[in-house]
Write a protein that holds these residues in place. Structure first.
Motif, short mmCIF file in Angstrom:
data_model
loop_
_atom_site.label_atom_id
_atom_site.label_comp_id
_atom_site.label_asym_id
_atom_site.label_seq_id
_atom_site.Cartn_x
_atom_site.Cartn_y
_atom_site.Cartn_z
N ALA A 1 -37.23 -55.86 -53.78
CA ALA A 1 -36.61 -54.74 -54.49
C ALA A 1 -35.16 -55.07 -54.85
N GLU A 2 -34.46 -55.72 -53.94
CA GLU A 2 -33.06 -56.07 -54.19
C GLU A 2 -32.94 -57.07 -55.34
N MET A 3 -33.85 -58.02 -55.40
CA MET A 3 -33.84 -59.00 -56.48
C MET A 3 -34.09 -58.31 -57.83
N ILE A 4 -35.03 -57.38 -57.85
CA ILE A 4 -35.33 -56.63 -59.08
C ILE A 4 -34.12 -55.82 -59.49
N TYR A 5 -33.53 -55.13 -58.54
CA TYR A 5 -32.34 -54.33 -58.82
C TYR A 5 -31.23 -55.19 -59.42
N ASN A 6 -30.96 -56.33 -58.82
CA ASN A 6 -29.91 -57.23 -59.32
C ASN A 6 -30.22 -57.77 -60.71
N LEU B 1 -50.74 -50.81 -59.76
CA LEU B 1 -50.19 -51.68 -60.80
C LEU B 1 -49.46 -52.89 -60.24
N VAL B 2 -49.01 -52.81 -59.00
CA VAL B 2 -48.39 -53.95 -58.34
C VAL B 2 -48.92 -54.02 -56.91
N GLN B 3 -48.79 -55.19 -56.33
CA GLN B 3 -49.13 -55.31 -54.92
C GLN B 3 -47.88 -55.66 -54.13
N GLU B 4 -47.85 -55.15 -52.93
CA GLU B 4 -46.76 -55.40 -52.00
C GLU B 4 -47.16 -56.61 -51.16
N ILE B 5 -46.26 -57.56 -51.05
CA ILE B 5 -46.55 -58.79 -50.30
C ILE B 5 -45.62 -58.83 -49.09
N ASN B 6 -46.21 -59.00 -47.92
CA ASN B 6 -45.44 -59.12 -46.69
C ASN B 6 -45.63 -60.53 -46.17
N VAL B 7 -44.64 -61.37 -46.41
CA VAL B 7 -44.74 -62.77 -46.00
C VAL B 7 -43.96 -63.06 -44.73
N ASP C 1 -37.85 -59.79 -43.71
CA ASP C 1 -37.40 -58.44 -43.37
C ASP C 1 -37.70 -57.43 -44.46
N ASN C 2 -38.14 -57.90 -45.63
CA ASN C 2 -38.47 -56.97 -46.71
C ASN C 2 -39.71 -57.44 -47.43
N PHE C 3 -40.24 -56.57 -48.30
CA PHE C 3 -41.44 -56.88 -49.04
C PHE C 3 -41.10 -57.57 -50.35
N ARG C 4 -42.06 -58.29 -50.87
CA ARG C 4 -42.00 -58.87 -52.21
C ARG C 4 -43.04 -58.14 -53.04
N TYR C 5 -42.93 -58.27 -54.36
CA TYR C 5 -43.83 -57.53 -55.25
C TYR C 5 -44.42 -58.45 -56.30
N ASP C 6 -45.67 -58.17 -56.65
CA ASP C 6 -46.43 -59.00 -57.57
C ASP C 6 -47.21 -58.08 -58.51
N ALA C 7 -47.07 -58.30 -59.83
CA ALA C 7 -47.81 -57.51 -60.81
C ALA C 7 -49.24 -58.02 -60.97
N ASN C 8 -49.55 -59.16 -60.40
CA ASN C 8 -50.93 -59.66 -60.40
C ASN C 8 -51.64 -59.03 -59.21
N TYR D 1 -36.80 -48.88 -55.24
CA TYR D 1 -37.73 -48.73 -54.11
C TYR D 1 -38.79 -47.67 -54.40
N LYS D 2 -38.36 -46.52 -54.89
CA LYS D 2 -39.31 -45.43 -55.19
C LYS D 2 -40.30 -45.85 -56.27
N THR D 3 -39.81 -46.53 -57.29
CA THR D 3 -40.68 -46.98 -58.37
C THR D 3 -41.69 -47.99 -57.88
N LEU D 4 -41.26 -48.93 -57.05
CA LEU D 4 -42.18 -49.92 -56.50
C LEU D 4 -43.25 -49.26 -55.64
N LYS D 5 -42.85 -48.26 -54.89
CA LYS D 5 -43.82 -47.52 -54.07
C LYS D 5 -44.85 -46.85 -54.96
N THR D 6 -44.39 -46.22 -56.04
CA THR D 6 -45.29 -45.56 -56.97
C THR D 6 -46.21 -46.56 -57.65
#
Length: 138
Positions: free
Chosen positions: A35-40, A66-72, A75-82, A55-60
Motif C-alpha cells: 500500500a505504501e509503494m502504491i501511495y508513493n 479484483l486484486v489479491q492480497e499477498i502475504n510473503v 510486516d505488510n501485504f503486497r497486492y497483485d491484480a492477477n 488501504y481502504k481501496t485495496l481492501k475493497t
C-alpha cells in the motif's frame, strides 16, 4: 477496464478516481507493491489522496475479487491484480516478489484434496530464494 464501472455498479460501490487509479496502477506493474509503494507512486498525480484511502481501496478491491492480497512474511501485504491462482517467488535478500509464470500447480490442489475432506477453492504457493540481481551482487 471497461467492465470495471459495471463491476462497481453491480456491487453498489462508487468508482472514484482514486479507486480507478489504484486499480489501473496495479494492472500496470508486476512488482506486487505494498500500500505504501502504491501511495508513493500515485501521490504526485493525486496529492489529496491519503494512505488510508489506498488501504481502504485495496481492501475493497480485494473483497470484490479484483486484486489479491499477498502475504510473503513481511510486516505488510503486497497486492497483485492477477487474481488467477499462480505461485510467487520472494527474494530473501531484497524482498522482491515475482510471479512464477506458465507453471501449473493444480496438481498440488488435487494432491491436498486426497488427504482432506475439504472442497479446496483456491490456494497460494510461495517460494523463497535469492533473485538473480542479488546473486550477482554477492
Amino acid at each position: 477496464m471497461e467492465n470495471l464501472m459495471q463491476i462497481f455498479k453491480d456491487k453498489n460501490l462508487k468508482l472514484t478516481p482514486q479507486r480507478y487509479a489504484i486499480y489501473k496502477y496495479l494492472l500496470s506493474v508486476k512488482t506486487h507493491p505494498s500500500a505504501e509503494m502504491i501511495y508513493n507512486a500515485l501521490k504526485k498525480s493525486y496529492p489529496t489522496m491519503s494512505l488510508a484511502t489506498v488501504y481502504k481501496t485495496l481492501k475493497t478491491l480485494n473483497e470484490i475479487g479484483l486484486v489479491q492480497e499477498i502475504n510473503v512474511g513481511e510486516d505488510n501485504f503486497r497486492y497483485d491484480a492477477n487474481v488467477n491462482n499462480h505461485p510467487h517467488i520472494v527474494c530473501l535478500n531484497c524482498g522482491k516478489v515475482d510471479d512464477i509464470e506458465k507453471a501449473n500447480f493444480d496438481m498440488v490442489k488435487e494432491e491436498a484434496s486426497k488427504y482432506t475432506n475439504y472442497d479446496i477453492n483456491s490456494y497460494k504457493i510461495y517460494f523463497y530464494g535469492i533473485c538473480p540481481k542479488c546473486k550477482k551482487g554477492r
